[in-house]
Structures are given as structure tokens and as C-alpha cells.
Design a protein around this motif. Structure first.
Motif, PDB file in Angstrom:
ATOM      1  N   PHE A  45       0.826  -1.202   0.000  1.00  0.00           N
ATOM      2  CA  PHE A  45       0.000   0.000   0.000  1.00  0.00           C
ATOM      3  C   PHE A  45       0.865   1.260   0.000  1.00  0.00           C
ATOM      4  CE2 PHE A  45      -3.013   3.017   2.152  1.00  0.00           C
ATOM      5  CZ  PHE A  45      -3.964   3.020   1.148  1.00  0.00           C
ATOM      6  N   ILE A  46       1.962   1.237   0.758  1.00  0.00           N
ATOM      7  CA  ILE A  46       2.875   2.381   0.801  1.00  0.00           C
ATOM      8  C   ILE A  46       3.483   2.638  -0.579  1.00  0.00           C
ATOM      9  CG2 ILE A  46       5.096   3.202   1.708  1.00  0.00           C
ATOM     10  CD1 ILE A  46       4.362   1.752   4.336  1.00  0.00           C
ATOM     11  N   LYS A  47       3.894   1.580  -1.258  1.00  0.00           N
ATOM     12  CA  LYS A  47       4.449   1.722  -2.614  1.00  0.00           C
ATOM     13  C   LYS A  47       3.412   2.294  -3.573  1.00  0.00           C
ATOM     14  CE  LYS A  47       7.913  -1.954  -2.219  1.00  0.00           C
ATOM     15  NZ  LYS A  47       8.325  -3.314  -2.686  1.00  0.00           N
ATOM     16  N   TYR A  48       2.168   1.836  -3.426  1.00  0.00           N
ATOM     17  CA  TYR A  48       1.088   2.334  -4.291  1.00  0.00           C
ATOM     18  C   TYR A  48       0.844   3.830  -4.049  1.00  0.00           C
ATOM     19  CZ  TYR A  48      -3.653   3.187  -5.970  1.00  0.00           C
ATOM     20  OH  TYR A  48      -4.752   3.723  -6.594  1.00  0.00           O
ATOM     21  N   PRO A  74       3.636   9.183   2.598  1.00  0.00           N
ATOM     22  CA  PRO A  74       2.253   8.812   2.278  1.00  0.00           C
ATOM     23  C   PRO A  74       1.323   8.950   3.477  1.00  0.00           C
ATOM     24  CG  PRO A  74       3.774   7.197   1.404  1.00  0.00           C
ATOM     25  CD  PRO A  74       4.580   8.122   2.260  1.00  0.00           C
ATOM     26  N   SER A  75       0.080   9.320   3.206  1.00  0.00           N
ATOM     27  CA  SER A  75      -0.934   9.430   4.257  1.00  0.00           C
ATOM     28  C   SER A  75      -2.062   8.434   3.973  1.00  0.00           C
ATOM     29  CB  SER A  75      -1.470  10.868   4.308  1.00  0.00           C
ATOM     30  OG  SER A  75      -2.260  11.062   5.455  1.00  0.00           O
ATOM     31  N   MET A  76      -3.154   8.539   4.716  1.00  0.00           N
ATOM     32  CA  MET A  76      -4.305   7.625   4.602  1.00  0.00           C
ATOM     33  C   MET A  76      -3.929   6.191   4.972  1.00  0.00           C
ATOM     34  SD  MET A  76      -6.361   9.065   1.271  1.00  0.00           S
ATOM     35  CE  MET A  76      -7.901   8.271   1.719  1.00  0.00           C
ATOM     36  N   GLY A  77      -2.902   6.027   5.830  1.00  0.00           N
ATOM     37  CA  GLY A  77      -2.480   4.694   6.251  1.00  0.00           C
ATOM     38  C   GLY A  77      -3.490   3.984   7.119  1.00  0.00           C
ATOM     39  N   MET A 306      -1.227   7.583   9.473  1.00  0.00           N
ATOM     40  CA  MET A 306      -2.563   6.986   9.455  1.00  0.00           C
ATOM     41  C   MET A 306      -3.631   7.968   8.974  1.00  0.00           C
ATOM     42  SD  MET A 306      -3.861   6.745  13.418  1.00  0.00           S
ATOM     43  CE  MET A 306      -2.610   5.581  13.929  1.00  0.00           C
ATOM     44  N   GLY A 307      -3.416   9.267   9.176  1.00  0.00           N
ATOM     45  CA  GLY A 307      -4.415  10.250   8.787  1.00  0.00           C
ATOM     46  C   GLY A 307      -5.691  10.127   9.612  1.00  0.00           C
TER      47      GLY A 307
END
Length: 423
Positions: A45-48, A74-77, A306-307
Motif C-alpha cells: 500500500f505504501i508503494k502504491y 504517504p498518508s491515509m495509512g 494513518m491520517g
């Protein structure tokens, strides 16, 4: 639905299939599975997110002097936490259980609400995100659903704990009533019997006190869901802080859920017995596993945030679980960190507005929420502002602040459990 598959196979006497009926087996399996999912899915997911550039676009250097280094993370984790929690539950949980259904609704509902907030921040480049009034409406709506379902559902029942004194030895023996009933009672520490009845609080309404008690219960549910989800949201300000704190709280709630579902342990602790609440143990284990797995990437220095997708969901899960097992009045102790974070913001805003009316620029703390106070340097303070509390003198690194907040939460969790034996 592996649970139902193996229960079906158990009818034919297939070796080993009976083990799926054990809560301890399913709970530990959910813990391990959620850990693996969050670790494996988290990396993908992080790579995406990096490929799609779904990352932090701005940081306020006046609040976090080192935050500019986090732009591009990246956010929205929180999606990792949600997926890693729900997949084991769908595989291992008894989906007909009303409590499990409520927990799934809570996860999806607040996950969507937080995701909408993150979407506006990232894709619309609006750092304010979703307007506060819409967040409150969403949280109030969830609290209303949970409160009404617990009121209407015939499966949401308890067996009340009753202390009986033996005349010969004057020893108190705790028994549970033979029949499960609807109840407005909740556990409260430090008192004999541990129970507080909402209908007794509303006794001023006479013969309508039962109906008034249910209204008070629904209102309390709304307040708890809103307060705890906002508290978790405010606590999510440093790498790994909210995930680690919530995992510790989750362990304590899992213990409460387990003893509440076991009639002998419930009698020993003198708390009500809640049939069906054992499924919450499976859910909480999946939840804790997902949080620990998420920490693999979220611990300092964070590879993903995580957001609001995660923080609002985490707070809602904690609140609804506590309400289901009638432990919501113990949350101010258990979630003491969330409580202090929220209180610091409210006091800071109140004190600032008080000074503004008199034309004075003033603050109580260096920053709010309270965790920001410990990392605020003297050079970041406003020269024309009066600070009621000027400390701490030395700036603390955020990783140390995070670990200290975890330690405090462990102490609070232990205190919450101990309170049941102090009366």
C-alpha cells in the motif's frame, strides 16, 4: 467465513474442527493474521501511495520544526489498519453476533468519514479537510445508531451481578441473575457492586424514568463516541503515538471483554456478565494486531501516516467496544491520554478567547494538544504572547515523547483494571 465452515465440518466429526469454537484459538489466530496482513499489505500500500503521490503536501514548520522533512510521506495509512482488522473478522468471527456487527459498522462508518477528510486535504489541497460540523454530524450519527441498536436489539442483554452475604461467615459471594435482561446499568469503579443505573439518575421523571434512562444512555453513547474519536484524532500528532497508545488501550478492553463474557471471571471481579461479548475479544485481538503491524511502518521515522482515516476509526472502535461491555465510565482513566489531549486544546482555546476580549494575546501552554508543548522550542514562541505555563525548559525529541506517552498509557490501563478490586 472459516468459523462457520469448520463448525459445519464439526458435525461430521472431522478431527480438529471443534477447535474453531474456542474463543482463545480464534482470538490469537485473528491477532496473528491481522499482524501479517498489516505487514504485507502495508508494504504494498505504501508503494502504491508513493506511485500515485498520495502524500503529505505541507507541514507547519512553526509547530513542528522538523516536520518539513515529512512532506512526501504517504498518508491515509488508516486503510491498512481497517483492512487488517476486518479481513480476520470476516474469516474468524460469528457474523450473526450483534456486537460484532456494531463493531464492523463503526469501523466502516468512521473509516469513510476520516477517509473523506483525508481526501479533501490531499486531493483538494485544503489543509482544513472536512468541515468540523460534518465530522460531528457523522460521529453523532454513529453514536445514535449504536445507542438505538443496543436499546432495540433482543440480543443485547446482560445478567446482573448480585452480591450475597453469607450470614454465618459474613462473606460476600457474587452471583449473577439466572435470566438475561435489558439493563441500563454500567460499571463504575470504586463503589460496592460496581453498577450505576442510568434510570436511577433520571428518577425525577417518576414512572417514566426507564424511558428517560434510555434517552440518557443514547446521549451518553453519542458523547463517548464523539469524545474518544476526537481524542484519538488529536493524539495522532507524532510518529507511532496514536497507534501504540491505542494498542495498549485495546489490550485492556480485550481483557474486559473476555472477563465480561466468562461468568466465573465476571463473578470474581463483581461485574455484570454479558452473553455474546466474547466475539469482541476476537475483534479486539484483530484490532491490536493491525495496530502493532502498522507500527512497523509508522514508528519513528514514519514511512506512512494513518491520517484521519485511522485516528477517527481507532477512537470510535475504542468507544463503541467500551459502551457494549458497559465500561464507558472507565474510559476517562483508560483513555487518560486522549482526555488530556482534548482538555489541553479546549483550555487553550478558552484562555486565548478570554484574552482576546481584553485585547491581550495569551496562551496556557506553549502549544496544544499537549504533546506539542514538549517539542516546542523557545524560538517558536510568539514574543508578544504571554504563556501561563512556560515549561518545559528543554525540548524533547518526538520519539521519546511517544514512548513516554505509551508508558503512561500502560500505567493507566493497569489502574483501570485494578479499580475493579478497589471498593
Amino acid at each position: 467465513m472459516l468459523y462457520y465452515l469448520f463448525r459445519f465440518l464439526d458435525q461430521f466429526g472431522i478431527t480438529g474442527s471443534h477447535i474453531w469454537s474456542y474463543i482463545s484459538f480464534r482470538a490469537l489466530l485473528a491477532l496473528m493474521l491481522s499482524l501479517l496482513i498489516s505487514a504485507w499489505f502495508g508494504e504494498k500500500f505504501i508503494k502504491y501511495l508513493r506511485r500515485k503521490q498520495i502524500t503529505e503536501t505541507q507541514r507547519d514548520a512553526s509547530i513542528d520544526p522538523f516536520g518539513t522533512k515529512k512532506v512526501g510521506v504517504p498518508s491515509m495509512g488508516g486503510i491498512i489498519i481497517i483492512v487488517a482488522t476486518l479481513v480476520p473478522i470476516l474469516l474468524l468471527g460469528r457474523m450473526r453476533n450483534i456486537y460484532l456487527i456494531l463493531m464492523i459498522i463503526t469501523t466502516v462508518w468512521l473509516g469513510f468519514l476520516g477517509g473523506l477528510d483525508d481526501y479533501i486535504k490531499i486531493f483538494k489541497h485544503d489543509k482544513e479537510g472536512l468541515q468540523g460540523k460534518f465530522k460531528i454530524v457523522g460521529q453523532v450519527g454513529l453514536g445514535l445508531i449504536v445507542g438505538i441498536v443496543l436499546y432495540l436489539s433482543p440480543d443485547a442483554m446482560i445478567r446482573e451481578n448480585v452480591a450475597i452475604e453469607k450470614q454465618q461467615t459474613q462473606e460476600l459471594v457474587v452471583k449473577h441473575r439466572s435470566e438475561a435482561t435489558k439493563s441500563l446499568k454500567t460499571t463504575i469503579p470504586f463503589v460496592k457492586g460496581h453498577n450505576l443505573d442510568y434510570s436511577n439518575i433520571m428518577s425525577v421523571f417518576g414512572k417514566y424514568k426507564e424511558a428517560a434512562g434510555w434517552i440518557l444512555f443514547v446521549v451518553m453513547t453519542i458523547v463517548v463516541v464523539t469524545a474518544v474519536s476526537n481524542g484519538a484524532n488529536l493524539n495522532d500528532g507524532m510518529d507511532g503515538m496514536c497507534a501504540g497508545t491505542s494498542a495498549i488501550i485495546g489490550v485492556a478492553l480485550g481483557i474486559f471483554a473476555y472477563v465480561s463474557s466468562h461468568i466465573e471471571y465476571a463473578a470474581y471481579l463483581n461485574i455484570m456478565y454479558i452473553p455474546g461479548s466474547q466475539e469482541l475479544v476476537v475483534f479486539i485481538c484483530a484490532f491490536v494486531g493491525a495496530l502493532i503491524g502498522f507500527l512497523w511502518y509508522n514508528a519513528y521515522p514514519a514511512q506512512i501516516f494513518m491520517g484521519d482515516t485511522g485516528s477517527l476509526t481507532i477512537g470510535g472502535i475504542i468507544a463503541v467496544c467500551a459502551i457494549i461491555i458497559h465500561k464507558e465510565l472507565m474510559l476517562p482513566i483508560l483513555c487518560g491520554i486522549f482526555f488530556v489531549e482534548s482538555l489541553s486544546v479546549m483550555l487553550q482555546v478558552w484562555y486565548y478567547k478570554l484574552g482576546k476580549r481584553r485585547g491581550v494575546k495569551q496562551r496556557i501552554f506553549r502549544r496544544a494538544p499537549i504533546h506539542d508543548t514538549f517539542r516546542t522550542q523557545d524560538s517558536q514562541l510568539l514574543p508578544d504572547c504571554k504563556y501561563l505555563i512556560k515549561g518545559p525548559k528543554n525540548v524533547v525529541h518526538e520519539s521519546k515523547i511517544t514512548i513516554r506517552f505509551w508508558i503512561v498509557t500502560i500505567i493507566l490501563a493497569a489502574m483501570t483494571i485494578i479499580t475493579l478490586k478497589i471498593r
